[in-house]
Design an enzyme around this catalytic site. Structure first.
Site, PDB file in Angstrom:
ATOM      1  N   THR A 136       0.790  -1.153  -0.054  1.00 52.06           N
ATOM      2  CA  THR A 136       0.134   0.052  -0.056  1.00 52.06           C
ATOM      3  C   THR A 136       0.810   1.363   0.171  1.00 52.06           C
ATOM      4  O   THR A 136       2.128   1.291   0.462  1.00 52.06           O
ATOM      5  CB  THR A 136      -0.852   0.137   1.266  1.00 52.06           C
ATOM      6  N   ASP A 137       0.116   2.347  -0.285  1.00 47.40           N
ATOM      7  CA  ASP A 137       0.897   3.527  -0.474  1.00 47.40           C
ATOM      8  C   ASP A 137       0.915   4.299   1.214  1.00 47.40           C
ATOM      9  O   ASP A 137       1.604   4.918   1.320  1.00 47.40           O
ATOM     10  CB  ASP A 137       0.324   4.732  -1.268  1.00 47.40           C
ATOM     11  N   GLU A 138       0.018   3.575   2.076  1.00 47.56           N
ATOM     12  CA  GLU A 138       0.347   3.945   3.283  1.00 47.56           C
ATOM     13  C   GLU A 138       1.531   3.888   3.992  1.00 47.56           C
ATOM     14  O   GLU A 138       1.776   4.428   4.990  1.00 47.56           O
ATOM     15  CB  GLU A 138      -0.900   3.433   4.120  1.00 47.56           C
ATOM     16  N   TYR A 161      -1.647  -0.671  11.149  1.00 43.55           N
ATOM     17  CA  TYR A 161      -1.692  -1.524   9.835  1.00 43.55           C
ATOM     18  C   TYR A 161      -0.694  -0.890   8.871  1.00 43.55           C
ATOM     19  O   TYR A 161       0.160  -1.997   8.097  1.00 43.55           O
ATOM     20  CB  TYR A 161      -3.196  -0.907   9.029  1.00 43.55           C
ATOM     21  N   LYS A 165       2.587  -3.491   7.227  1.00 42.00           N
ATOM     22  CA  LYS A 165       2.611  -3.590   5.700  1.00 42.00           C
ATOM     23  C   LYS A 165       4.204  -3.330   5.370  1.00 42.00           C
ATOM     24  O   LYS A 165       4.706  -3.775   4.789  1.00 42.00           O
ATOM     25  CB  LYS A 165       1.706  -2.758   4.949  1.00 42.00           C
TER      26      LYS A 165
HETATM   27  N1  LIG Z   1      -7.911  -2.094  -0.332  1.00 43.19           N
HETATM   28  C1  LIG Z   1      -7.056  -1.167  -0.650  1.00 43.19           C
HETATM   29  O1  LIG Z   1      -7.546  -0.142  -0.823  1.00 43.19           O
HETATM   30  C2  LIG Z   1      -5.569  -1.815  -0.695  1.00 43.19           C
HETATM   31  C3  LIG Z   1      -4.648  -0.603  -1.480  1.00 43.19           C
HETATM   32  C4  LIG Z   1      -3.065  -0.988  -1.487  1.00 43.19           C
HETATM   33  C5  LIG Z   1      -3.094  -2.234  -1.049  1.00 43.19           C
HETATM   34  N2  LIG Z   1      -3.887  -3.099  -0.520  1.00 43.19           N
HETATM   35  C6  LIG Z   1      -3.357  -4.403  -0.249  1.00 43.19           C
HETATM   36  O2  LIG Z   1      -3.886  -5.328  -0.991  1.00 43.19           O
HETATM   37  C7  LIG Z   1      -3.964  -6.609  -0.253  1.00 43.19           C
HETATM   38  C8  LIG Z   1      -5.819  -7.031  -0.374  1.00 43.19           C
HETATM   39  O3  LIG Z   1      -6.327  -5.852   0.061  1.00 43.19           O
HETATM   40  P1  LIG Z   1      -7.883  -6.298   0.473  1.00 43.19           P
HETATM   41  O4  LIG Z   1      -8.527  -4.631   0.431  1.00 43.19           O
HETATM   42  O5  LIG Z   1      -8.485  -7.042  -0.817  1.00 43.19           O
HETATM   43  O6  LIG Z   1      -7.983  -6.979   2.010  1.00 43.19           O
HETATM   44  P2  LIG Z   1      -9.487  -7.691   2.217  1.00 43.19           P
HETATM   45  O7  LIG Z   1      -9.280  -7.481   3.956  1.00 43.19           O
HETATM   46  O8  LIG Z   1     -10.569  -7.571   1.591  1.00 43.19           O
HETATM   47  O9  LIG Z   1      -8.872  -9.273   1.934  1.00 43.19           O
HETATM   48  C9  LIG Z   1      -7.746  -9.700   2.551  1.00 43.19           C
HETATM   49  C10 LIG Z   1      -7.982 -11.208   2.411  1.00 43.19           C
HETATM   50  O10 LIG Z   1      -6.856 -12.065   3.354  1.00 43.19           O
HETATM   51  C11 LIG Z   1      -7.386 -13.145   3.796  1.00 43.19           C
HETATM   52  N3  LIG Z   1      -6.470 -13.276   5.097  1.00 43.19           N
HETATM   53  C12 LIG Z   1      -6.197 -12.500   6.102  1.00 43.19           C
HETATM   54  N4  LIG Z   1      -5.561 -13.247   7.088  1.00 43.19           N
HETATM   55  C13 LIG Z   1      -4.973 -14.334   6.369  1.00 43.19           C
HETATM   56  C14 LIG Z   1      -4.089 -15.323   6.718  1.00 43.19           C
HETATM   57  N5  LIG Z   1      -3.673 -15.228   7.983  1.00 43.19           N
HETATM   58  N6  LIG Z   1      -4.292 -16.322   6.063  1.00 43.19           N
HETATM   59  C15 LIG Z   1      -4.634 -16.449   4.895  1.00 43.19           C
HETATM   60  N7  LIG Z   1      -5.631 -15.561   4.518  1.00 43.19           N
HETATM   61  C16 LIG Z   1      -5.665 -14.619   5.334  1.00 43.19           C
HETATM   62  C17 LIG Z   1      -8.745 -12.782   4.312  1.00 43.19           C
HETATM   63  O11 LIG Z   1      -9.446 -13.942   4.570  1.00 43.19           O
HETATM   64  C18 LIG Z   1      -9.228 -12.220   3.041  1.00 43.19           C
HETATM   65  O12 LIG Z   1      -9.764 -12.708   2.042  1.00 43.19           O
HETATM   66  C19 LIG Z   1      -3.707  -6.106   1.317  1.00 43.19           C
HETATM   67  O13 LIG Z   1      -2.260  -6.881   1.287  1.00 43.19           O
HETATM   68  C20 LIG Z   1      -3.657  -4.829   1.396  1.00 43.19           C
HETATM   69  O14 LIG Z   1      -2.615  -4.457   2.247  1.00 43.19           O
HETATM   70  C21 LIG Z   1      -5.150  -3.005  -0.454  1.00 43.19           C
END
Ligand SMILES: NC(=O)c1ccc[n+]([C@@H]2O[C@H](COP(=O)([O-])OP(=O)(O)OC[C@H]3O[C@@H](n4cnc5c(N)ncnc54)[C@H](O)[C@@H]3O)[C@@H](O)[C@H]2O)c1
Length: 355
Positions: A136-138, A161, A165
């Site tokens: 993430t950009d955070e 968080y 990350k």
């Molecule tokens: N949502 C955003 O805007 C955004 C932006 C940039 C980066 N990201 C990154 O992208 C990734 C996905 O984000 P998202 O928004 O889809 O998150 P989300 O919370 O919707 O999904 C996370 C998934 O990971 C699974 N999970 C959690 N802990 C686990 C574990 N210990 N073992 C196996 N599976 C596990 C959960 O069951 C879920 O399906 C993350 O790494 C997040 O940091 C998200």
């Protein structure tokens, strides 16, 4: 580079489920995808049920498990002859990390460590493999009124968080420098689109508008985020997986900065147009609430490296993407209600827990 068996972690979450759909439907990938997901509160197999129905046991395999379980990770790598991993599994909600950081440290840091270790132990010195880490950009902290995060901006995370990350990003890079593991990494801004757990800003607002509940906006509403349609994030991840330079990071962004309050007002307008509701009544639901502790003021991302070096472009205009998104949440009330009522957890228990 072409891969045959891609392990996607967190593929039942928001971005992961859209990514699996994207790869099957929008790319020339002909191999298999293995989805490793623990099905936490945020993971929902309903997000991916269409792919499961078409491809399960053929080109799509679901593994219910915890990324922190090293032995299970190794088994999966061996059993499916995994040659690439796109690692998304994480605890992802900033507010939850403030209330309970422990799970964020466990999954985001220790879980990434377990996967890296599993890669090294199974792949050894192979160079035809890839660990792609989705971040993430955070991790870069907070910007003032001007400037952008680039790939060389110093990390300065502020929430549990973003700190977790950031730690995982450092670990991934350390495995490249120390052990020669072929890695790539992407840092992306805020995603929006279908299948986002209805605790995040955009789905919360849409469903509160529908239920005529207050629309909570933190602080003065002037915090700024860059927004990107989830499919554009996934096309960037895919581009980096295919053509990214080993050991490199790429920023992904929408070049689309919005103050939270302006975004919420725009959502109100789209909602009113799509449903025939009275716009003034919907906007009247906006309620300013006490600011989140450590709330970063502005995120803005410079993604010129990805554009220049790998020829990636955003394809979804924000107004069009937001309208599509509002429509999707309104057309998928059953999906949201099964989550909000906890009904989906029973469904998971019945269908997935003993897989
Ligand atoms: N949502 C955003 O805007 C955004 C932006 C940039 C980066 N990201 C990154 O992208 C990734 C996905 O984000 P998202 O928004 O889809 O998150 P989300 O919370 O919707 O999904 C996370 C998934 O990971 C699974 N999970 C959690 N802990 C686990 C574990 N210990 N073992 C196996 N599976 C596990 C959960 O069951 C879920 O399906 C993350 O790494 C997040 O940091 C998200």
């Amino acid at each position: 580079m072409k891969f045959n068996n891609i392990l996607i972690t967190g593929g039942a979450g928001f971005i992961g489920s859209n990514l699996i759909r994207y790869i099957f439907e929008k790319t020339d990938f002909t191999g298999r995808i293995i989805n490793l997901d623990k099905l936490t509160y945020a993971g929902n197999p309903l997000n991916i049920v269409d792919i499961e129905q078409k491809e399960h046991g053929k080109r799509y395999f679901f593994e219910h498990g915890d990324i922190c379980d090293y032995d299970n990770d190794v088994r999966i790598f061996k059993q499916y002859d995994v040659d690439a991993i796109i690692h998304l599994a994480a605890e992802s909600h900033v507010d939850r990390s403030i209330i309970g950081p422990g799970e964020f440290i466990r999954t985001n840091i220790n879980g990434t460590f377990a996967l890296l270790e599993a890669c090294c132990s199974v792949w050894k010195d192979r160079k035809d493999v890839r660990f792609h880490h989705v971040s993430t950009d955070e991790v870069f902290g907070s910007l003032g009124a001007v400037g952008y995060f680039t790939e060389t901006t110093a990390y300065d995370p502020r929430s549990p968080y973003s700190s977790s990350k950031a730690s995982s990003d450092h670990l991934v890079r350390a495995y490249f420098h120390t052990y020669g593991l072929p890695i790539t990494l992407t840092n992306c801004s805020n995603n929006y689109g279908p299948y986002q757990f209805p605790e995040k800003l955009i789905p919360v607002m849409i469903y509160n508008m529908r239920d005529r509940k207050p629309l909570p906006v933190y602080g003065d509403g002037k915090n700024i985020r860059d927004w990107l349609y989830v499919e554009d994030h996934n096309s960037a991840v895919w581009t980096v997986l295919q053509n990214g330079k080993i050991g490199e990071s790429y920023n992904i962004g929408g070049e689309n900065e919005w103050e939270n309050i302006k975004l919420v007002n725009t959502l109100c307008e789209i909602f009113a147009q799509e449903t025939g509701a009275d716009e003034a009544e919907i906007k009247g639901l906006i309620t300013f609430v006490k600011d989140r502790p450590g709330h970063d003021r502005r995120y803005a991302i410079d993604c010129s490296k990805l554009k220049k070096e790998l020829d990636w472009r955003q394809s979804v205009d924000f107004n069009r993407g937001l309208r599509k998104t509002v429509r999707w949440y309104l057309d998928n009330i059953k999906w949201a209600e099964s989550i909000r009522s906890g009904e989906y957890l029973k469904w998971i228990e019945k269908n997935y827990k003993d897989r």
